[in-house]
Design a protein around this motif. Structure first.
Motif, PDB file in Angstrom:
ATOM      1  N   GLN A 163       0.849  -1.194   0.000  1.00  0.00           N
ATOM      2  CA  GLN A 163       0.000   0.000   0.000  1.00  0.00           C
ATOM      3  C   GLN A 163       0.881   1.239   0.000  1.00  0.00           C
ATOM      4  O   GLN A 163       1.777   1.376   0.836  1.00  0.00           O
ATOM      5  CB  GLN A 163      -0.928  -0.003   1.206  1.00  0.00           C
ATOM      6  N   ILE A 165       1.074   5.730  -1.256  1.00  0.00           N
ATOM      7  CA  ILE A 165       0.301   6.934  -1.568  1.00  0.00           C
ATOM      8  C   ILE A 165       0.842   7.653  -2.796  1.00  0.00           C
ATOM      9  O   ILE A 165       0.315   8.688  -3.186  1.00  0.00           O
ATOM     10  CB  ILE A 165       0.239   7.899  -0.363  1.00  0.00           C
ATOM     11  N   PRO A 167       1.621   7.820  -6.940  1.00  0.00           N
ATOM     12  CA  PRO A 167       1.037   7.258  -8.164  1.00  0.00           C
ATOM     13  C   PRO A 167       1.760   5.978  -8.545  1.00  0.00           C
ATOM     14  O   PRO A 167       2.992   5.896  -8.495  1.00  0.00           O
ATOM     15  CB  PRO A 167       1.269   8.366  -9.197  1.00  0.00           C
ATOM     16  N   LEU A 168       1.009   4.967  -8.957  1.00  0.00           N
ATOM     17  CA  LEU A 168       1.597   3.658  -9.225  1.00  0.00           C
ATOM     18  C   LEU A 168       2.436   3.642 -10.492  1.00  0.00           C
ATOM     19  O   LEU A 168       3.241   2.728 -10.687  1.00  0.00           O
ATOM     20  CB  LEU A 168       0.502   2.598  -9.311  1.00  0.00           C
ATOM     21  N   TRP A 209       5.766   1.576  -9.187  1.00  0.00           N
ATOM     22  CA  TRP A 209       5.279   0.585  -8.227  1.00  0.00           C
ATOM     23  C   TRP A 209       4.697  -0.630  -8.948  1.00  0.00           C
ATOM     24  O   TRP A 209       4.770  -1.756  -8.430  1.00  0.00           O
ATOM     25  CB  TRP A 209       4.265   1.204  -7.283  1.00  0.00           C
ATOM     26  N   GLU A 227      -1.387  -1.386  -4.320  1.00  0.00           N
ATOM     27  CA  GLU A 227      -2.550  -0.516  -4.464  1.00  0.00           C
ATOM     28  C   GLU A 227      -2.230   0.856  -3.892  1.00  0.00           C
ATOM     29  O   GLU A 227      -1.488   0.980  -2.922  1.00  0.00           O
ATOM     30  CB  GLU A 227      -3.778  -1.102  -3.773  1.00  0.00           C
ATOM     31  N   ARG A 228      -2.813   1.855  -4.536  1.00  0.00           N
ATOM     32  CA  ARG A 228      -2.658   3.210  -4.035  1.00  0.00           C
ATOM     33  C   ARG A 228      -3.814   3.514  -3.103  1.00  0.00           C
ATOM     34  O   ARG A 228      -4.980   3.297  -3.443  1.00  0.00           O
ATOM     35  CB  ARG A 228      -2.632   4.220  -5.186  1.00  0.00           C
ATOM     36  N   ARG A 259       5.838  13.958  -5.016  1.00  0.00           N
ATOM     37  CA  ARG A 259       5.012  13.325  -6.055  1.00  0.00           C
ATOM     38  C   ARG A 259       4.492  14.302  -7.100  1.00  0.00           C
ATOM     39  O   ARG A 259       3.917  13.886  -8.100  1.00  0.00           O
ATOM     40  CB  ARG A 259       3.850  12.573  -5.409  1.00  0.00           C
TER      41      ARG A 259
END
Length: 298
Positions: A163, A165, A167-168, A209, A227-228, A259
């Motif tokens: 998990q 925060i 962006p993937l 990610w 997952e974000r 980010r």
């Protein structure tokens, strides 16, 4: 050359110590608990029990030192930036009081922002303070440590996704702590540089990610997803593990501050690229840690 090393049992510091010993140096190591040193290294170093927040103790422990590998100790308090300020005061006191002319400082990608990046702002403060001393200093701007994945080890063992925060699909530098140590040791031993230097340590590749999840799946033989989640969801998780409000915001800031439109001061080049891949590290280190965990059917 008389070299002192802080955090000698940490992810990077233990490898710095080993590299110096292999090079024929007997380093002086500063740590709170000398018993944490591995038995095989204890006879190869001079260990000094010291709290890095105690400026007098750090100054005494570094008397006669020519070069220093400095790592700001991690904070677990309500005001992490104040703790970084105390650590900075200790290294400044040691350098000025003992005439230490050479420092290699473990900083981070993002310190070049100087503010707005959570805990990384504390590293930026240390950089600035060292720059003002007129010494030879190298700031190692390190990427995201592979070992940070171990913070989610319980979730991975349970088959839950990573998990995050960020962006993937946002690429960022990932690096093996041992590679950082090799760069640090080389800088400590080399006399071919002077003045203020910034040396980024970006690892073998910039990875999203999504790519990280695929690499870990292949290396460990078990399905690992990612997952974000929202900032508030992560904030809640950090509170649940006992972090104070101030520490939670400082930890979140390391991601939220980088980010949006952040570009590292030093881009990826042969100078900033190190050899260890995430796949190799995951196979050697993460796979054994997950070996006894039940496999997810997902």
């Amino acid at each position: 050359m008389r070299i002192a090393v802080t955090t000698p049992t940490g992810n990077v510091g233990r490898h710095v110590v080993a590299a110096l010993v292999r090079a024929g140096v007997r380093p002086r190591v500063l740590l709170r608990d000398p018993d944490r040193l591995s038995p095989e290294i204890r006879d190869e170093v001079d260990a000094v029990q010291v709290d890095q927040y105690d400026a007098d103790a750090v100054a005494a422990a570094t008397e006669g030192v020519d070069a220093l590998f400095w790592v700001d100790p991690p904070s677990d308090g309500e005001d992490p930036l104040a703790d970084y300020g105390r650590a900075t005061g200790s290294v400044v006191r040691a350098v000025t009081g003992n005439g230490i002319g050479r420092v290699v400082f473990q900083s981070s990608v993002g310190a070049e922002k100087r503010e707005g990046a959570g805990e990384i702002d504390g590293l930026a403060h240390t950089e600035t303070a060292l720059d003002g001393l007129g010494i030879d200093v190298t700031h190692l701007r390190c990427g995201y440590f592979f070992t940070n994945l171990e913070l989610q080890l319980d979730a991975l063992r349970a088959g839950a996704p990573l998990q995050v925060i960020l962006p993937l699909d946002l690429p960022m530098a990932w690096v093996a702590p041992r590679d950082i140590a090799e760069v640090a040791a080389a800088r400590l031993l080399s006399r071919d540089w002077s003045g203020r230097c910034v040396q980024a340590v970006h690892g073998a590749a910039d990875l999203t990610w999504h790519q990280v999840a695929d690499i870990l799946t292949a290396a460990t033989g078990r399905r690992i997803g990612v997952e974000r989640i929202s900032d508030d969801a992560m904030r809640s998780q950090l509170h649940q593990v006992g972090m104070s409000d101030g520490l939670v915001e400082a930890v979140l800031g390391m991601s939220t501050g980088l980010r949006e439109d952040f570009v590292p001061e030093q881009l990826r080049t042969v100078r900033t690229t190190t050899p260890t891949t995430l796949a190799a590290w995951a196979y050697d280190h993460l796979r054994p840690l997950l070996a006894d965990a039940p496999r997810s059917e997902a």
